[in-house]
Write a protein that holds these residues in place. Structure first.
Motif, short mmCIF file in Angstrom:
data_model
loop_
_atom_site.label_atom_id
_atom_site.label_comp_id
_atom_site.label_asym_id
_atom_site.label_seq_id
_atom_site.Cartn_x
_atom_site.Cartn_y
_atom_site.Cartn_z
N ALA A 36 0.97 -34.53 30.56
CA ALA A 36 -0.73 -34.70 30.68
C ALA A 36 -0.75 -35.51 32.16
O ALA A 36 -0.04 -36.19 32.57
CB ALA A 36 -1.00 -35.57 29.71
N ASP A 37 -1.94 -35.11 32.65
CA ASP A 37 -2.28 -35.62 33.75
C ASP A 37 -3.88 -35.54 33.87
O ASP A 37 -4.50 -34.59 33.50
CB ASP A 37 -1.66 -35.21 34.99
CG ASP A 37 -1.69 -36.32 36.36
OD1 ASP A 37 -0.78 -37.08 36.57
OD2 ASP A 37 -2.46 -36.16 37.17
N LEU A 38 -4.59 -36.40 34.73
CA LEU A 38 -5.94 -36.17 34.98
C LEU A 38 -5.98 -35.10 35.81
O LEU A 38 -7.21 -34.21 35.80
CB LEU A 38 -6.53 -37.69 35.87
CG LEU A 38 -6.82 -38.73 35.25
CD1 LEU A 38 -7.04 -39.96 36.09
CD2 LEU A 38 -7.70 -38.67 34.13
N VAL A 40 -4.96 -31.74 35.67
CA VAL A 40 -4.37 -30.60 34.89
C VAL A 40 -3.29 -29.76 35.42
O VAL A 40 -2.17 -29.45 34.99
CB VAL A 40 -5.27 -29.95 34.01
CG1 VAL A 40 -4.60 -29.04 32.97
CG2 VAL A 40 -6.10 -31.11 32.97
N ASP A 57 -4.63 -32.25 29.46
CA ASP A 57 -5.36 -33.58 29.58
C ASP A 57 -4.81 -34.63 28.69
O ASP A 57 -4.00 -33.95 27.63
CB ASP A 57 -6.87 -33.54 29.72
CG ASP A 57 -7.41 -33.02 28.42
OD1 ASP A 57 -6.61 -32.89 27.32
OD2 ASP A 57 -8.53 -32.92 28.25
#
Length: 367
Positions: A36-38, A40, A57
């Motif tokens: 996940a990451d801010l 995407v 997300d």
């Protein structure tokens, strides 16, 4: 209790995630299920590169039932928020260092985990590597007699020359003490137990730094924290230590030396997993190498140890309680430097058992 490999999700697909993904993808006792990451798209790229089945997300990854441990690789300012979200989703959490920006936030994370019957783990896990584990065995075996004092130094010109986005490394929650200090302080606390009191001094070498690589090269940014910190530490078990953490030196130097009643031990760089490990006894004119045995699998060893401990119902070594003591230690060093006074520490630290020499990260033990 579940059986088989432990499901893992990574939150944060930045620079350090590649090291975790490289190691964790080789451990058969864990399965990396999602990233996940801010951003995407960045999460999806990382997942694709390592054959991870899901990306998205944070909320979508936390909703995956098979995920048991969330590996929190976000920037320090987000560590507490992401850890709390993972715990609220019913997941164990293992975070990059520091555990949080402030001891109160770290204590809140530990309290939330205890209330939910969940575990907290934290980097650094370099002290589980062959070099520092062999050092712990040497100290326990009396190779240098009774430990008396430690000299620890990490200094260099700072990470802005190579990191493409180094600004956060000079903000509150980072700097040489909070960014590099955990490797040294965790290694020492794992060896000698909790620190009882601290005296420190600090200063800021330059008010601005310049990004040296990547698309922002040449851009100036403000420095918010001290960039040179020196501390005197007293361990409750007896030894004392002198520690220097600096981003202001043109000469890189990384060392830990432990003086004992029978000789001196030179430890490996605690930001690595291997040797060398050397000793010089009284009457000897040169250092000699000691055997280094154990794993050098890299970042993620603490996650694996935690996963195996979850299945086995035992304590994991890179624990939240250990990280909380190191966090309080760094905060106390900061406060001591600001107040120009000696300060005590309130928290203890758990005893960290040495890994068995036969501990093998790439051998499947969970079926």
């Amino acid at each position: 209790m579940s059986d088989g490999p432990v499901g893992i999700a990574l939150v944060g697909a930045g620079v350090i995630s590649k090291q975790y993904l490289t190691a964790l993808s080789t451990f058969p006792d864990v399965r990396v299920l999602a990233v996940a990451d801010l951003d995407v798209e960045r999460a999806r790229a990382a997942a694709d590169a390592y054959g991870v089945p899901a990306a998205g997300d944070v909320a979508s990854v936390l909703a995956i039932p098979e995920v048991e441990i969330v590996v929190n690789l976000t920037i320090p300012a987000a560590h507490a928020e992401v850890a709390s979200a993972a715990l609220q989703a019913g997941k164990h959490v293992y975070g990059e260092k520091p555990l949080a920006l402030a001891p109160a936030d770290g204590a809140k994370i530990l309290a939330e985990a205890q209330a939910a019957g969940l575990r907290v783990g934290s980097a650094p896990d370099t002290f589980l590597g062959a070099g520092l584990q062999s050092a712990a065995r040497a100290v326990a075996a009396g190779v240098i007699g009774e430990p008396v004092a430690v000299t620890a130094v990490t200094q260099g010109p700072g990470p802005e020359s190579w990191h493409p986005s180094p600004e956060f490394l000079f903000q509150y929650g980072a700097g040489p003490l909070f960014d590099i200090g955990p490797y040294y302080l965790t290694a020492l606390v794992a060896l000698f137990g909790p620190v009882s009191r601290v005296s420190a001094t600090s200063r800021q070498g330059r008010a601005e730094r310049v990004v040296g690589s990547g698309p922002k090269a040449g851009t100036s940014f403000a420095v918010e924290v001290p960039t040179h910190v020196q501390a005197l530490l007293d361990f409750a078990s007896g030894p004392s230590a002198s520690a220097t953490f600096s981003f202001d030196s043109s000469v890189p130097r990384r060392m830990i030396e432990v003086v004992g009643t029978e000789g001196t031990l030179s430890l490996p760089d605690p930001n690595t997993f291997a040797g060398p490990l050397q000793v010089q006894a009284f009457g000897e004119e040169a250092w000699r190498d000691l055997p280094v045995t154990g794993s050098t699998a890299g970042r993620g060893m603490g996650v694996l140890d935690m996963a195996r401990a979850i299945r086995g119902g035992t304590a994991h070594r890179a624990s939240g309680e250990l990280a909380q003591h190191v966090l309080e230690l760094m905060a106390t060093i900061t406060e001591s430097a600001a107040q120009h006074t000696v300060l005590p520490l309130e928290t203890g630290a758990p005893v960290v058992p040495v890994l068995p020499e036969a501990w093998d990260p790439v051998a499947a033990t969970l079926t």
